[in-house]
Design an enzyme around this catalytic site. Structure first.
Site, mmCIF file in Angstrom:
data_model
loop_
_atom_site.group_PDB
_atom_site.id
_atom_site.type_symbol
_atom_site.label_atom_id
_atom_site.label_comp_id
_atom_site.label_asym_id
_atom_site.label_seq_id
_atom_site.Cartn_x
_atom_site.Cartn_y
_atom_site.Cartn_z
ATOM 1 N N GLY A 36 0.841 -1.207 0.000
ATOM 2 C CA GLY A 36 0.000 0.000 0.000
ATOM 3 C C GLY A 36 0.870 1.247 0.000
ATOM 4 O O GLY A 36 0.691 2.160 -0.826
ATOM 5 N N HIS A 37 1.852 1.285 0.905
ATOM 6 C CA HIS A 37 2.778 2.423 0.945
ATOM 7 C C HIS A 37 3.561 2.520 -0.369
ATOM 8 O O HIS A 37 3.768 3.604 -0.909
ATOM 9 C CB HIS A 37 3.781 2.266 2.088
ATOM 10 C CG HIS A 37 3.174 2.190 3.460
ATOM 11 N ND1 HIS A 37 3.199 1.051 4.225
ATOM 12 C CD2 HIS A 37 2.532 3.125 4.204
ATOM 13 C CE1 HIS A 37 2.611 1.282 5.386
ATOM 14 N NE2 HIS A 37 2.186 2.525 5.405
HETATM 15 P P1 AMP Z 1 0.667 4.818 7.785
HETATM 16 O O1 AMP Z 1 2.098 4.446 7.743
HETATM 17 O O2 AMP Z 1 -0.229 3.705 8.187
HETATM 18 O O3 AMP Z 1 0.423 6.106 8.511
HETATM 19 O O4 AMP Z 1 0.260 5.113 6.284
HETATM 20 C C1 AMP Z 1 0.984 6.021 5.499
HETATM 21 C C2 AMP Z 1 0.177 6.330 4.267
HETATM 22 O O5 AMP Z 1 -0.045 5.136 3.528
HETATM 23 C C3 AMP Z 1 -1.211 6.904 4.613
HETATM 24 O O6 AMP Z 1 -1.519 7.945 3.706
HETATM 25 C C4 AMP Z 1 -2.104 5.717 4.436
HETATM 26 O O7 AMP Z 1 -3.440 6.058 4.104
HETATM 27 C C5 AMP Z 1 -1.423 4.994 3.275
HETATM 28 N N1 AMP Z 1 -1.819 3.594 3.269
HETATM 29 C C6 AMP Z 1 -1.780 2.717 4.304
HETATM 30 N N2 AMP Z 1 -2.278 1.523 3.932
HETATM 31 C C7 AMP Z 1 -2.641 1.648 2.640
HETATM 32 C C8 AMP Z 1 -3.222 0.773 1.673
HETATM 33 N N3 AMP Z 1 -3.549 -0.483 1.980
HETATM 34 N N4 AMP Z 1 -3.452 1.236 0.426
HETATM 35 C C9 AMP Z 1 -3.127 2.519 0.096
HETATM 36 N N5 AMP Z 1 -2.585 3.397 0.953
HETATM 37 C C10 AMP Z 1 -2.338 2.970 2.209
#
Ligand code: AMP
Length: 303
Positions: A36-37
């Site tokens: 996702g990231h």
């Molecule tokens: P985090 O590290 O969880 O704060 O996420 C960092 C960024 O990655 C944020 O903008 C999240 O929305 C995005 N993100 C996390 N998981 C996913 C995913 N499965 N698909 C797309 N973007 C994601």
């Protein structure tokens, strides 16, 4: 990829990029990276000349200290993943990508702000807002600091954290920075579970049933063709809450879904709607938070 841990060093790299008229993309993350990231980073690399990926577990956005303590920290594996993405993308050259991995002291040299700094009105008064006091202000503080350091033209955020996207939109309006917010679609595992750093904390039995969340939301989207908003909401919550009764063999040792909320909201204002016609130009979106095996999972569905 170049790893930078100091704010001053990042500012230097950004100044050099700006001197060459390079367009900068920013991807804020808390590390524990997954596909996702990587999809955000890949898109940022396609759309910008220079990309800053921040990996920073931001203590001030955690209202629950246990959640902060348990948050996975896998920096070496994260850097390897970014390098493997670079290899995967033809034409990506290593001097275009910075992984910014600061310490808490580096991000908050004057100490961690403990007060609420930002208010965003209605968009933060629903769903995550009241349940995680101070969360969005903490997110805004770190994102603004990253905006100041990286000075991006574009910033990339995932739609999995749907309310966060709305809050960042409100932040940009408040601080009037000319940064383009780029919301990115959710990346899912093959079985439909939205990828999340928290998924690694699920037991095998919990991981096996977790795709039920997405499957239920997809069915809800079909029901929306002929059912009222309230009926769809009730059905989603009931389906998940009763899953362990209907499927006892899949739910050993008291395993069950505990929905915290499921709201159907206007996709722009995030205010709950009472009928489908009430949704504005962006339509309606369903947002869910559900506990499974001691892990809080979130997901969305567009109607
Ligand atoms: P985090 O590290 O969880 O704060 O996420 C960092 C960024 O990655 C944020 O903008 C999240 O929305 C995005 N993100 C996390 N998981 C996913 C995913 N499965 N698909 C797309 N973007 C994601």
């Amino acid at each position: 990829m170049k790893q930078i841990t100091k704010a001053a060093e990042l500012q230097q790299a950004v100044a050099e990029a700006k001197a060459q008229n390079l367009e900068i993309g920013l991807v804020p993350t808390m590390g524990a990276l997954h596909e996702g990231h990587l999809s955000l980073i890949e898109r940022a690399l396609k759309e910008n000349d220079f990309v800053v990926v921040s990996l920073f577990v931001n203590p001030i956005q955690f209202n629950n200290k246990e959640d902060l303590a348990k948050y996975p920290r896998t920096i070496e594996a994260d850097l390897d993943l970014i390098k493997s993405l670079e290899l995967r993308i033809k034409g990506a050259c290593t001097d275009r990508l910075v992984a910014f991995t600061p310490t808490v002291e580096e991000m908050y040299p004057d100490g961690e702000p403990t007060e609420i700094v930002y208010h965003f009105g209605p968009v933060e008064e629903v769903m995550e807002g009241p349940r995680r006091p101070g969360h969005f202000s903490g997110v805004a503080v770190v994102v603004r600091r990253l905006f100041d350091l990286a000075q991006p033209k574009r910033a990339y955020f995932g739609e999995k954290d749907y309310q966060q996207v709305a809050v960042i939109r409100a932040l940009l309006e408040q601080i009037k920075y000319p940064i383009e917010l780029v919301p990115c679609p959710i990346v899912r595992a093959d079985d439909g579970l939205a990828l999340s750093s928290r998924n690694m904390r699920l037991s095998p039995a919990a991981r096996a049933i977790a795709p039920t969340i997405n499957a239920t939301l997809e069915q809800a989207a079909e029901m929306a063709e002929y059912e009222d908003v309230d009926d769809v909401k009730e059905w989603v919550v009931d389906t998940l809450a009763s899953f362990h009764e209907v499927n006892p063999s899949l739910c050993p040792d008291g395993l069950k879904f505990e929905p915290e909320y499921f709201e159907i909201v206007d996709a722009r204002t995030l205010q709950p709607i009472e009928n489908w016609d009430a949704a504005g130009d962006l339509g309606a979106v369903g947002c869910i938070a559900v506990w499974l095996d001691g892990v809080r999972l979130i997901d969305i569905v567009k109607f």
